[in-house]
Design an enzyme around this catalytic site. Structure first.
Site, PDB file in Angstrom:
ATOM      1  N   GLU A 124       0.772  -1.185  -0.049  1.00 36.45           N
ATOM      2  CA  GLU A 124       0.150   0.028   0.153  1.00 36.45           C
ATOM      3  C   GLU A 124       0.874   1.281   0.185  1.00 36.45           C
ATOM      4  OE1 GLU A 124      -3.885  -0.574   2.469  1.00 36.45           O
ATOM      5  OE2 GLU A 124      -2.249  -1.194   3.289  1.00 36.45           O
ATOM      6  N   TYR A 181     -10.785  28.639   1.259  1.00 35.13           N
ATOM      7  CA  TYR A 181     -10.952  27.294   1.125  1.00 35.13           C
ATOM      8  C   TYR A 181      -9.902  26.825   0.314  1.00 35.13           C
ATOM      9  CZ  TYR A 181     -13.613  29.428  -2.730  1.00 35.13           C
ATOM     10  OH  TYR A 181     -14.011  30.062  -3.977  1.00 35.13           O
ATOM     11  N   LEU A 215      -5.927   5.665   8.468  1.00 34.35           N
ATOM     12  CA  LEU A 215      -6.510   7.025   8.101  1.00 34.35           C
ATOM     13  C   LEU A 215      -6.799   8.101   9.156  1.00 34.35           C
ATOM     14  CD1 LEU A 215      -9.267   5.135   5.503  1.00 34.35           C
ATOM     15  CD2 LEU A 215      -6.887   6.263   5.111  1.00 34.35           C
ATOM     16  N   GLU A 216      -7.191   7.391  10.444  1.00 34.86           N
ATOM     17  CA  GLU A 216      -7.305   8.159  11.653  1.00 34.86           C
ATOM     18  C   GLU A 216      -6.245   9.225  11.848  1.00 34.86           C
ATOM     19  OE1 GLU A 216      -7.629   4.806  11.231  1.00 34.86           O
ATOM     20  OE2 GLU A 216      -8.851   4.086  12.869  1.00 34.86           O
ATOM     21  N   LYS A 267     -10.717   5.680   1.508  1.00 31.04           N
ATOM     22  CA  LYS A 267      -9.877   4.778   0.677  1.00 31.04           C
ATOM     23  C   LYS A 267     -10.707   4.124  -0.118  1.00 31.04           C
ATOM     24  CE  LYS A 267      -5.694   2.221   1.157  1.00 31.04           C
ATOM     25  NZ  LYS A 267      -4.890   1.701   2.078  1.00 31.04           N
TER      26      LYS A 267
END
Length: 119
Positions: free
Chosen positions: A21, A53, A71-72, A98
């Site tokens: 990955e 933004y 991901l956290e 993901k």
């Protein structure tokens, strides 16, 4: 509070626990919302009076470019930068997805959402 939302920020990044990955990479989608008082900018029509933004998008892209196992972890880094760099932000939510994760099945995406408020 008022809300600014960036939806479906698409990035290619190298997050994951599996060695392949972090070598091959994958497609990700990030949704981000921030809460702030937008009364002044609504009246003044001045960029200096709002949460830019473009700045938010830059934070997402830069943090997504730094590999993480979870991901956290990358979501927390995004939130940390938002609160560090953008004083008007009172609360924020980030969702990191993901796409086509390697789960051994047909799964469109896996996602996590983190929310924080300014202390």
């Amino acid at each position: 509070m008022d809300t600014i939302t960036l939806t479906n920020i698409r990035v290619y990044a190298y997050h994951g626990c599996l060695p392949e990955e972090t070598k091959i990479g994958s497609d990700y989608r990030v949704d981000l919302s921030v809460e702030a008082d937008l009364d002044l900018s609504a009246e003044s029509d001045a960029l200096k009076d709002t949460v830019d933004y473009v700045h938010l998008n830059t934070i997402v892209k830069e943090e997504m470019s730094q590999p993480s196992k979870l991901l956290e972890h990358v979501a927390k880094r995004i939130l940390d930068r938002i609160f560090s760099e953008l004083d008007p932000v009172k609360a924020s939510n980030v969702k990191v997805a993901k796409l086509n994760p390697p789960l051994g099945g047909d799964v469109e995406n896996v996602s996590i959402s983190l929310s924080r408020t300014r202390d």
